[in-house]
Design a protein around this motif. Structure first.
Motif, PDB file in Angstrom:
ATOM      1  N   ILE A  27      94.867  53.806   8.149  1.00 44.97           N
ATOM      2  CA  ILE A  27      95.899  54.534   8.893  1.00 44.97           C
ATOM      3  C   ILE A  27      96.837  55.189   7.898  1.00 44.97           C
ATOM      4  O   ILE A  27      97.360  54.521   6.994  1.00 44.97           O
ATOM      5  N   SER A  28      97.049  56.472   8.068  1.00 43.68           N
ATOM      6  CA  SER A  28      98.003  57.174   7.227  1.00 43.68           C
ATOM      7  C   SER A  28      99.423  56.790   7.650  1.00 43.68           C
ATOM      8  O   SER A  28      99.737  56.753   8.852  1.00 43.68           O
ATOM      9  N   PHE A  29     100.280  56.496   6.685  1.00 43.33           N
ATOM     10  CA  PHE A  29     101.664  56.118   6.990  1.00 43.33           C
ATOM     11  C   PHE A  29     102.386  57.244   7.730  1.00 43.33           C
ATOM     12  O   PHE A  29     103.212  56.987   8.619  1.00 43.33           O
ATOM     13  N   ALA A  30     102.049  58.485   7.397  1.00 47.47           N
ATOM     14  CA  ALA A  30     102.690  59.638   8.047  1.00 47.47           C
ATOM     15  C   ALA A  30     102.325  59.706   9.529  1.00 47.47           C
ATOM     16  O   ALA A  30     103.094  60.231  10.340  1.00 47.47           O
ATOM     17  N   ASP A  31     101.149  59.153   9.890  1.00 44.90           N
ATOM     18  CA  ASP A  31     100.682  59.215  11.275  1.00 44.90           C
ATOM     19  C   ASP A  31     100.616  57.831  11.919  1.00 44.90           C
ATOM     20  O   ASP A  31      99.869  57.615  12.874  1.00 44.90           O
ATOM     21  N   ILE A  32     101.410  56.900  11.407  1.00 45.67           N
ATOM     22  CA  ILE A  32     101.324  55.513  11.879  1.00 45.67           C
ATOM     23  C   ILE A  32     101.641  55.385  13.364  1.00 45.67           C
ATOM     24  O   ILE A  32     101.019  54.587  14.082  1.00 45.67           O
ATOM     25  N   GLU A  33     102.594  56.190  13.860  1.00 49.72           N
ATOM     26  CA  GLU A  33     102.971  56.097  15.269  1.00 49.72           C
ATOM     27  C   GLU A  33     101.848  56.587  16.181  1.00 49.72           C
ATOM     28  O   GLU A  33     101.666  56.076  17.282  1.00 49.72           O
ATOM     29  N   LYS A  34     101.101  57.534  15.692  1.00 54.99           N
ATOM     30  CA  LYS A  34     100.056  58.155  16.510  1.00 54.99           C
ATOM     31  C   LYS A  34      98.741  57.388  16.458  1.00 54.99           C
ATOM     32  O   LYS A  34      98.039  57.272  17.476  1.00 54.99           O
ATOM     33  N   TYR A  35      98.410  56.845  15.301  1.00 57.36           N
ATOM     34  CA  TYR A  35      97.061  56.297  15.121  1.00 57.36           C
ATOM     35  C   TYR A  35      96.991  54.773  14.991  1.00 57.36           C
ATOM     36  O   TYR A  35      95.898  54.209  15.042  1.00 57.36           O
ATOM     37  N   PHE A  36      98.137  54.114  14.793  1.00 58.29           N
ATOM     38  CA  PHE A  36      98.065  52.655  14.663  1.00 58.29           C
ATOM     39  C   PHE A  36      97.900  52.043  16.052  1.00 58.29           C
ATOM     40  O   PHE A  36      98.775  52.149  16.903  1.00 58.29           O
ATOM     41  N   ASP A  37      96.802  51.375  16.284  1.00 60.59           N
ATOM     42  CA  ASP A  37      96.478  50.809  17.588  1.00 60.59           C
ATOM     43  C   ASP A  37      96.665  49.294  17.569  1.00 60.59           C
ATOM     44  O   ASP A  37      96.437  48.651  16.547  1.00 60.59           O
ATOM     45  N   LYS A  38      97.027  48.737  18.721  1.00 65.77           N
ATOM     46  CA  LYS A  38      97.234  47.297  18.787  1.00 65.77           C
ATOM     47  C   LYS A  38      95.955  46.502  18.539  1.00 65.77           C
ATOM     48  O   LYS A  38      96.003  45.329  18.165  1.00 65.77           O
ATOM     49  N   GLU A  39      94.816  47.164  18.700  1.00 66.13           N
ATOM     50  CA  GLU A  39      93.553  46.478  18.460  1.00 66.13           C
ATOM     51  C   GLU A  39      93.338  46.195  16.981  1.00 66.13           C
ATOM     52  O   GLU A  39      92.535  45.325  16.616  1.00 66.13           O
ATOM     53  N   PHE A  40      94.028  46.946  16.099  1.00 67.95           N
ATOM     54  CA  PHE A  40      93.860  46.738  14.655  1.00 67.95           C
ATOM     55  C   PHE A  40      94.405  45.382  14.192  1.00 67.95           C
ATOM     56  O   PHE A  40      94.018  44.886  13.140  1.00 67.95           O
ATOM     57  N   ILE A  41      95.307  44.800  15.020  1.00 69.07           N
ATOM     58  CA  ILE A  41      96.002  43.572  14.609  1.00 69.07           C
ATOM     59  C   ILE A  41      95.027  42.436  14.303  1.00 69.07           C
ATOM     60  O   ILE A  41      95.266  41.609  13.420  1.00 69.07           O
ATOM     61  N   ASN A  42      93.934  42.388  15.011  1.00 73.70           N
ATOM     62  CA  ASN A  42      92.979  41.283  14.852  1.00 73.70           C
ATOM     63  C   ASN A  42      91.871  41.589  13.847  1.00 73.70           C
ATOM     64  O   ASN A  42      90.858  40.899  13.815  1.00 73.70           O
ATOM     65  N   GLN A  43      92.054  42.644  13.056  1.00 73.97           N
ATOM     66  CA  GLN A  43      91.020  42.993  12.085  1.00 73.97           C
ATOM     67  C   GLN A  43      91.643  43.417  10.758  1.00 73.97           C
ATOM     68  O   GLN A  43      92.858  43.465  10.610  1.00 73.97           O
ATOM     69  N   GLU A  44      90.764  43.724   9.809  1.00 72.69           N
ATOM     70  CA  GLU A  44      91.208  44.162   8.490  1.00 72.69           C
ATOM     71  C   GLU A  44      91.595  45.637   8.557  1.00 72.69           C
ATOM     72  O   GLU A  44      90.878  46.448   9.139  1.00 72.69           O
ATOM     73  N   PHE A  45      92.757  45.997   7.967  1.00 74.13           N
ATOM     74  CA  PHE A  45      93.164  47.400   7.975  1.00 74.13           C
ATOM     75  C   PHE A  45      94.055  47.688   6.779  1.00 74.13           C
ATOM     76  O   PHE A  45      94.601  46.777   6.137  1.00 74.13           O
ATOM     77  N   VAL A  46      94.228  48.994   6.515  1.00 74.52           N
ATOM     78  CA  VAL A  46      95.087  49.463   5.423  1.00 74.52           C
ATOM     79  C   VAL A  46      95.974  50.576   5.955  1.00 74.52           C
ATOM     80  O   VAL A  46      95.504  51.494   6.635  1.00 74.52           O
ATOM     81  N   ILE A  47      97.281  50.480   5.659  1.00 74.05           N
ATOM     82  CA  ILE A  47      98.205  51.587   5.915  1.00 74.05           C
ATOM     83  C   ILE A  47      98.536  52.181   4.548  1.00 74.05           C
ATOM     84  O   ILE A  47      98.989  51.469   3.647  1.00 74.05           O
TER      85      ILE A  47
END
Length: 399
Positions: free
Chosen positions: A66-86
């Motif tokens: 997830i790009s930090f600049a687009d965090i509001e648009k693309y960060f989904d609650k489903e990511f919480i239970n998996q590996e991700f990078v901002i």
């Protein structure tokens, strides 16, 4: 993974002016031989899209990005239970390892870390309140979470998911505390009731309001649970609120009544003193006795008023202590308690002002009466002197 992220971080920081972001993808405005060599060594591919040089970071990391600049648009609650990078354009990164552990880039900017932490905490809370085990109904089409309360009816949370996470204040700890409270299903009914209270009895809140008032919701939920667990009676506390108010009103009225009854004695005592001076205007000793009696009376009167004032201050202290207990333990809405509290505070303040005004008036009147008696004494002295044999003889010799 951390090694790859550190490599990207160094590359981005070394080329800050050239890296930019569009639609959750990273681009580089210029690719020279040195940059090409670095990217090749890192095995980061460049893809040409409409004359733009896209960096295939996603392929390189092989993780949800997830790009930090687009965090509001693309960060989904489903990511919480998996590996991700901002990842930010400046090279800062936030990496969630499988299992929930968070790693940030070295010397990470405060605003980046704060916003990422808040966003992650918000989405964790969002996952819980929209889950089947917790919510009574989640309408994904209208983005509403609905709870049913036997006491307050329907309570709704509108999921205004595009609201930006705060980047200046770290709210993650407060949200995490509320999150832990929500995980205890035994507290669900108390959580719903706290939402109703915070919504000012409207039963409708936005998710952003829940986030901003997370500490208040958590406090009310835990407090109400503790009260029920200890078998506190809400009606009893409510009744005690009004009983306490009446008790203090009664005490204040008694003191004010005593003050008022003594006010009448002021003009009587002044009239008596003035009348006495008139009756004994030629007797200096009697005038002194009248003045001394009036001063002693005035001193005694002022002392009594100070006792009443002291009683009022003690009532004020008791009132503050008792109402604080009711406010902390009753579970009653703060606005109801404050309304009753202000009534008593205003009554006490007015009574103290009345005593202060009365003391001032008595002091001024006493001063004036004393000056009058002293004037009478002086006048009497002059009269005695002029009527004396010595004075008359002196006048005769002169003549």
């Amino acid at each position: 993974m951390l090694q790859k992220l550190n490599t990207i971080s160094l590359f981005f920081k070394g080329n800050k002016s050239k890296i930019y972001c569009l639609d959750n993808s990273f681009f580089i405005s210029e690719v020279n031989s040195k940059i090409k060599k670095t990217l090749d060594e890192c095995e980061i591919k460049i893809e040409n899209l409409a004359q733009k040089n896209k960096l295939n970071i996603w392929e390189y990391l092989n993780v949800e990005l997830i790009s930090f600049a687009d965090i509001e648009k693309y960060f989904d609650k489903e990511f919480i239970n998996q590996e991700f990078v901002i990842l930010s354009e400046t090279g800062d990164f936030c990496y969630q390892i499988q299992g929930g552990q968070i790693e940030y880039s070295p010397a990470c900017e405060f605003k980046f870390k704060t916003k990422c932490g808040n966003k992650i905490a918000q989405n964790k809370l969002l996952n819980v309140i929209t889950s089947e085990n917790f919510s009574d109904h989640y309408d994904s089409s209208s983005n509403e979470v609905i709870f049913y309360s036997s006491i307050n009816g329907i309570v709704k949370i509108k999921l205004d998911l595009n609201n930006a996470a705060d980047e200046n204040i770290d709210c993650s700890k407060v949200i995490d505390e509320l999150l832990e409270t929500c995980k205890l299903l035994i507290l669900k009914s108390f959580f719903i009731n706290s939402l109703f209270i915070v919504s000012k009895q409207s039963g409708i809140l936005t998710f952003n309001e829940v986030v901003l008032k997370a500490d208040e919701i958590d406090l009310i939920t835990k407090r109400n649970y503790e009260l029920v667990a200890k078998q506190f009676d809400f009606e009893k506390f409510k009744n005690s609120l009004y009983k306490e108010k009446e008790k203090y009103f009664t005490n204040i009225r008694e003191i004010v009544s005593k003050i008022s009854s003594q006010v009448i004695s002021i003009p009587i005592s002044i009239s008596a003193a003035v009348f006495s001076t008139y009756k004994v205007s030629d007797d200096i000793i009697m005038l002194f006795m009248v003045m001394l009696s009036f001063i002693i009376y005035t001193y005694f009167y002022i002392r009594i008023q100070f006792f009443y004032k002291k009683d009022l201050i003690e009532i004020q202290n008791d009132f503050n202590r008792d109402f604080q207990i009711i406010q902390d333990q009753s579970g009653l809405p703060t606005d109801i308690i404050n309304i009753e509290k202000q009534k008593i505070k205003r009554k006490i303040a007015d009574s103290i002002k009345l005593i202060n005004l009365l003391l001032f008036i008595v002091f001024i009147l006493s001063l004036l009466v004393s000056m009058y008696i002293l004037y009478e004494i002086f006048k009497s002295n002059v009269s005695v002197f002029t009527n004396s044999i010595f004075f008359q003889s002196f006048i005769s010799i002169k003549l």
